[in-house]
Design a protein around this motif. Structure first.
Motif, mmCIF file in Angstrom:
data_model
loop_
_atom_site.group_PDB
_atom_site.id
_atom_site.type_symbol
_atom_site.label_atom_id
_atom_site.label_comp_id
_atom_site.label_asym_id
_atom_site.label_seq_id
_atom_site.Cartn_x
_atom_site.Cartn_y
_atom_site.Cartn_z
ATOM 1 N N GLN A 74 96.924 -53.323 77.158
ATOM 2 C CA GLN A 74 95.545 -53.514 77.455
ATOM 3 C C GLN A 74 95.677 -54.968 78.097
ATOM 4 O OE1 GLN A 74 93.904 -53.687 73.473
ATOM 5 N NE2 GLN A 74 93.702 -51.436 73.393
ATOM 6 N N ASN A 76 92.754 -57.701 80.604
ATOM 7 C CA ASN A 76 91.291 -58.079 81.112
ATOM 8 C C ASN A 76 91.660 -58.814 82.504
ATOM 9 O OD1 ASN A 76 91.320 -61.039 80.543
ATOM 10 N ND2 ASN A 76 91.653 -60.226 78.454
ATOM 11 N N TYR A 90 87.837 -55.391 81.162
ATOM 12 C CA TYR A 90 88.892 -54.973 80.453
ATOM 13 C C TYR A 90 89.451 -53.648 81.110
ATOM 14 C CZ TYR A 90 86.458 -58.276 77.328
ATOM 15 O OH TYR A 90 85.815 -59.190 76.779
ATOM 16 N N ASN A 92 93.182 -50.704 80.122
ATOM 17 C CA ASN A 92 94.234 -50.319 79.482
ATOM 18 C C ASN A 92 95.091 -49.917 80.970
ATOM 19 O OD1 ASN A 92 93.214 -50.212 77.137
ATOM 20 N ND2 ASN A 92 92.533 -47.986 77.240
ATOM 21 N N THR A 112 87.541 -50.207 80.833
ATOM 22 C CA THR A 112 87.390 -49.974 79.615
ATOM 23 C C THR A 112 86.287 -50.982 79.200
ATOM 24 O OG1 THR A 112 88.955 -51.409 78.459
ATOM 25 C CG2 THR A 112 89.631 -49.161 78.838
ATOM 26 N N SER A 114 84.935 -53.690 76.127
ATOM 27 C CA SER A 114 85.718 -54.952 75.620
ATOM 28 C C SER A 114 86.189 -54.349 74.232
ATOM 29 C CB SER A 114 84.535 -56.045 75.021
ATOM 30 O OG SER A 114 83.506 -55.503 73.994
ATOM 31 N N HIS A 116 88.311 -51.579 74.340
ATOM 32 C CA HIS A 116 89.071 -50.666 75.312
ATOM 33 C C HIS A 116 88.929 -49.331 75.076
ATOM 34 C CE1 HIS A 116 91.290 -54.143 76.761
ATOM 35 N NE2 HIS A 116 91.109 -54.810 75.369
ATOM 36 N N LYS A 117 87.706 -49.007 75.076
ATOM 37 C CA LYS A 117 87.351 -47.601 75.314
ATOM 38 C C LYS A 117 86.873 -47.148 76.570
ATOM 39 C CE LYS A 117 87.562 -47.158 70.670
ATOM 40 N NZ LYS A 117 88.701 -46.453 70.162
ATOM 41 N N SER A 118 87.260 -46.170 77.244
ATOM 42 C CA SER A 118 87.089 -45.726 78.548
ATOM 43 C C SER A 118 85.474 -46.034 78.852
ATOM 44 C CB SER A 118 87.336 -44.345 78.818
ATOM 45 O OG SER A 118 87.255 -44.105 80.159
#
Length: 159
Positions: A74, A76, A90, A92, A112, A114, A116-118
């Motif tokens: 992960q 940013n 953010y 991945n 993603t 914050s 880390h979800k797409s």
């Protein structure tokens, strides 16, 4: 005896499916903080209005700071500038061995939120990792401009 052969075969299969030593080292070299020093367009002349990662103009990325965490892939980055929407973004990331026979690797970056979800429906960007050392790295992304390949080169230094 059959059980022992099965265990050995399973262990070999697991080991062979893991990342190579070179890819693992590349992933570890990413770890840390980087600065994007410049965005260039090799073998092209003129002024180009390029938007990187469907986010901001290339000018906004100059001097941007990037953080890569190798143990969870992960990271940013932050952009800034007068005509830029400043703030932290953010992503991945992964080092892909697809081009390893040619001596280079692909680098995958997926935007993603914050957590880390797409944010793009699991779509991302494939870049070529041209060079990587402990202190610098170069990415290239090839896109199409007027029906021809157009290369965008990003030059980083570790901070």
């Amino acid at each position: 005896m059959k059980k022992l052969l099965f265990v050995i075969a399973a262990a070999l299969l697991i080991v062979s499916c893991g990342p190579s030593k070179v890819a693992t080292q590349a992933r570890k070299s990413f770890d840390g903080n980087w600065m994007l020093n410049s965005v260039t367009y090799p073998n092209n002349t003129g002024i180009f209005d390029v938007t990187l990662f469907n986010d901001a103009s290339a000018a906004c990325f100059k001097g941007s700071s990037w953080t890569f965490v190798s143990n969870n892939n992960q990271g940013n980055y932050s952009v800034a500038g007068a005509d830029c929407t400043a703030g932290e973004r953010y992503f991945n990331w992964a080092v892909d061995e697809e081009n390893s026979a040619a001596g280079s690797f692909d680098f995958l970056l997926k935007p993603t939120d914050s957590k880390h979800k797409s944010t793009t429906g699991n779509q991302g960007f494939r870049l070529n990792l041209v060079s990587l050392s402990e202190t610098s790295m170069i990415w290239e992304q090839t896109v199409t401009l007027e029906g021809k390949p157009f290369v965008i080169r990003m030059n980083f230094t570790k901070i």
